[in-house]
Design an enzyme around this catalytic site. Sequence first.
Site, PDB file in Angstrom:
ATOM      1  N   ASN A   1       0.676  -0.801   0.030  1.00 44.87           N
ATOM      2  CA  ASN A   1      -0.144   0.137   0.195  1.00 44.87           C
ATOM      3  C   ASN A   1       1.387   1.308   0.390  1.00 44.87           C
ATOM      4  O   ASN A   1       1.281   0.705   0.810  1.00 44.87           O
ATOM      5  CB  ASN A   1      -0.706  -0.280   1.312  1.00 44.87           C
ATOM      6  CG  ASN A   1      -1.628   1.094   1.538  1.00 44.87           C
ATOM      7  OD1 ASN A   1      -1.478   2.175   0.420  1.00 44.87           O
ATOM      8  ND2 ASN A   1      -2.752   1.653   2.898  1.00 44.87           N
ATOM      9  N   TRP A   2       0.988   1.738  -1.342  1.00 52.55           N
ATOM     10  CA  TRP A   2       2.742   3.404  -1.598  1.00 52.55           C
ATOM     11  C   TRP A   2       1.266   4.616  -0.784  1.00 52.55           C
ATOM     12  O   TRP A   2       2.155   4.879  -0.513  1.00 52.55           O
ATOM     13  CB  TRP A   2       2.460   3.628  -3.120  1.00 52.55           C
ATOM     14  CG  TRP A   2       3.416   2.271  -3.516  1.00 52.55           C
ATOM     15  CD1 TRP A   2       3.893   1.792  -2.679  1.00 52.55           C
ATOM     16  CD2 TRP A   2       3.708   2.291  -5.059  1.00 52.55           C
ATOM     17  NE1 TRP A   2       3.914   0.757  -3.364  1.00 52.55           N
ATOM     18  CE2 TRP A   2       4.953   0.786  -5.146  1.00 52.55           C
ATOM     19  CE3 TRP A   2       2.903   2.653  -5.523  1.00 52.55           C
ATOM     20  CZ2 TRP A   2       4.949   0.702  -5.852  1.00 52.55           C
ATOM     21  CZ3 TRP A   2       4.279   2.995  -6.735  1.00 52.55           C
ATOM     22  CH2 TRP A   2       4.830   1.953  -6.880  1.00 52.55           C
ATOM     23  N   LYS A   3      -0.289   4.150  -0.122  1.00 55.19           N
ATOM     24  CA  LYS A   3      -0.790   4.979   0.252  1.00 55.19           C
ATOM     25  C   LYS A   3       0.069   7.168  -0.561  1.00 55.19           C
ATOM     26  O   LYS A   3      -0.044   6.905  -2.358  1.00 55.19           O
ATOM     27  CB  LYS A   3       0.005   5.261   1.680  1.00 55.19           C
ATOM     28  CG  LYS A   3      -0.127   4.574   2.439  1.00 55.19           C
ATOM     29  CD  LYS A   3      -0.320   4.356   3.938  1.00 55.19           C
ATOM     30  CE  LYS A   3      -0.430   3.541   4.445  1.00 55.19           C
ATOM     31  NZ  LYS A   3      -0.559   3.388   5.674  1.00 55.19           N
TER      32      LYS A   3
ATOM     33  N   HIS B   1      -9.709   1.107   4.220  1.00 59.05           N
ATOM     34  CA  HIS B   1      -9.184   1.121   4.975  1.00 59.05           C
ATOM     35  C   HIS B   1      -8.929   2.565   6.306  1.00 59.05           C
ATOM     36  O   HIS B   1      -9.942   3.607   5.968  1.00 59.05           O
ATOM     37  CB  HIS B   1      -7.473   1.521   4.066  1.00 59.05           C
ATOM     38  CG  HIS B   1      -6.310   2.629   4.651  1.00 59.05           C
ATOM     39  ND1 HIS B   1      -6.015   3.061   5.075  1.00 59.05           N
ATOM     40  CD2 HIS B   1      -5.344   0.975   4.557  1.00 59.05           C
ATOM     41  CE1 HIS B   1      -4.690   2.633   5.905  1.00 59.05           C
ATOM     42  NE2 HIS B   1      -4.671   1.507   5.174  1.00 59.05           N
TER      43      HIS B   1
ATOM     44  N   GLU C   1      -7.394   4.634   6.987  1.00 61.08           N
ATOM     45  CA  GLU C   1      -7.091   6.141   6.761  1.00 61.08           C
ATOM     46  C   GLU C   1      -8.714   6.703   6.388  1.00 61.08           C
ATOM     47  O   GLU C   1      -8.353   7.672   6.244  1.00 61.08           O
ATOM     48  CB  GLU C   1      -6.027   6.162   6.231  1.00 61.08           C
ATOM     49  CG  GLU C   1      -4.673   5.701   7.263  1.00 61.08           C
ATOM     50  CD  GLU C   1      -3.426   5.304   6.276  1.00 61.08           C
ATOM     51  OE1 GLU C   1      -3.049   5.245   5.697  1.00 61.08           O
ATOM     52  OE2 GLU C   1      -2.502   5.008   6.917  1.00 61.08           O
TER      53      GLU C   1
ATOM     54  N   GLU D   1      -6.100  -4.669  10.443  1.00 61.35           N
ATOM     55  CA  GLU D   1      -5.095  -3.959  10.226  1.00 61.35           C
ATOM     56  C   GLU D   1      -5.559  -2.854  11.290  1.00 61.35           C
ATOM     57  O   GLU D   1      -5.782  -2.113  11.369  1.00 61.35           O
ATOM     58  CB  GLU D   1      -5.048  -2.545   9.040  1.00 61.35           C
ATOM     59  CG  GLU D   1      -4.880  -3.618   8.020  1.00 61.35           C
ATOM     60  CD  GLU D   1      -4.219  -2.460   6.554  1.00 61.35           C
ATOM     61  OE1 GLU D   1      -2.734  -2.531   6.438  1.00 61.35           O
ATOM     62  OE2 GLU D   1      -4.872  -1.770   6.794  1.00 61.35           O
TER      63      GLU D   1
ATOM     64  N   GLY E   1       1.268   2.581  10.845  1.00 59.58           N
ATOM     65  CA  GLY E   1       3.254   4.043  10.987  1.00 59.58           C
ATOM     66  C   GLY E   1       3.255   4.087  12.144  1.00 59.58           C
ATOM     67  O   GLY E   1       4.029   4.974  12.184  1.00 59.58           O
TER      68      GLY E   1
ATOM     69  N   SER F   1       2.741  -1.842  10.648  1.00 56.61           N
ATOM     70  CA  SER F   1       4.125  -1.730  10.933  1.00 56.61           C
ATOM     71  C   SER F   1       5.017  -3.284  10.483  1.00 56.61           C
ATOM     72  O   SER F   1       5.860  -3.844  11.048  1.00 56.61           O
ATOM     73  CB  SER F   1       4.679  -1.942  12.472  1.00 56.61           C
ATOM     74  OG  SER F   1       3.995   0.159  11.950  1.00 56.61           O
TER      75      SER F   1
ATOM     76  N   GLY G   1       2.534  -1.126   4.634  1.00 59.26           N
ATOM     77  CA  GLY G   1       2.719   0.351   3.724  1.00 59.26           C
ATOM     78  C   GLY G   1       3.558   0.560   3.962  1.00 59.26           C
ATOM     79  O   GLY G   1       4.926   0.637   2.760  1.00 59.26           O
ATOM     80  N   GLY G   2       4.400   1.576   5.436  1.00 53.24           N
ATOM     81  CA  GLY G   2       5.538   2.189   4.247  1.00 53.24           C
ATOM     82  C   GLY G   2       7.393   0.879   4.908  1.00 53.24           C
ATOM     83  O   GLY G   2       7.836   1.607   3.746  1.00 53.24           O
TER      84      GLY G   2
HETATM   85  P1  PGA Z   1       2.295   0.168   7.280  1.00 53.34           P
HETATM   86  O1  PGA Z   1       0.548   1.102   6.382  1.00 53.34           O
HETATM   87  O2  PGA Z   1       2.685  -0.412   7.086  1.00 53.34           O
HETATM   88  O3  PGA Z   1       2.936   1.263   7.499  1.00 53.34           O
HETATM   89  O4  PGA Z   1       2.234   0.334   8.785  1.00 53.34           O
HETATM   90  C1  PGA Z   1       0.117  -0.310   6.573  1.00 53.34           C
HETATM   91  C2  PGA Z   1      -1.323   0.155   6.140  1.00 53.34           C
HETATM   92  O5  PGA Z   1      -1.654   1.054   6.440  1.00 53.34           O
HETATM   93  O6  PGA Z   1      -1.740  -1.077   4.853  1.00 53.34           O
END
Ligand code: PGA
Length: 254
Positions: A13-15, A101, A103, A170, A176, A216, A237-238
């Site tokens: 997930n590159w966001k 998601h 977010e 999640e 994050g 994470s 994500g990150g």
């Molecule tokens: P993260 O994000 O790996 O940076 O914690 C995961 C996500 O939001 O899908």
Amino acid sequence: MSAERRRPLIAANWKMNLLKADAAEYCRDLRRGLAAPPEVDARVVIFPSFPLIPVVARELVDSEVEVGGQDLHPEERGAHTGDVSAPQLADAGCAWVLCGHSERRQNHGESDEWVGLKVAAAARHRQLTPLICVGETGLERKEGRTLEVLERQLLAALAGGPGPFALAYEPVWAIGTGETATPEIAQEAHRYLRQRMVEELGEVAAAVAPILYGGSVTPDNAAGLIAQPDIDGFLVGGASLDPQKFLAIIRCSG
Ligand code: PGA
């Protein structure tokens, strides 16, 4: 059904990150890395932000890596400024779409019911598989409400009769933050979700739906998590922004 019988699914997930040139270089690195021995037995999906989808789809053409959108609107067309529809995502080369998601739920006030409509829209379109995200906040966990929240989000997402789908657990407190759920905490949530899916959908449909963990994930903690019987892959994500880290996560999963 045990995790051995579900092929691992590892998603990036590159966001809201990367520009076209970075995305193209990333895809070339990823293809090179996946082509190197030993062979990887995992399904890999990239979720870029919308403007990057054409670049990523082009760079990954004729590869096994799939592309997905980070969100969609429940309707197929119309006056919805800033939104994209299921047909548009499929037309751009997407096979997947993220629904719900945290977010989106938090920053855009998306309700459980609205997420359910998105899942149903993806399912209607057939070419798009929804990757449904569920997870409790830190406060909800402290209050002992984790399973109740997961159940509410899961049932609302499945209300539209989703067809094939994947789920991502999640925990919001782990996204994050660098604070990953322990394998035991994650497994407990995944086992619960699997059990509820069996009750709602029956053994067969529940058994084929992968449940990913997200929050994470890094090359250092991925092996311990994927060793759990109900963890079938990751939504990263990150760490997915660095192709070498993402490859390392794929390699310890497949
Ligand atoms: P993260 O994000 O790996 O940076 O914690 C995961 C996500 O939001 O899908």
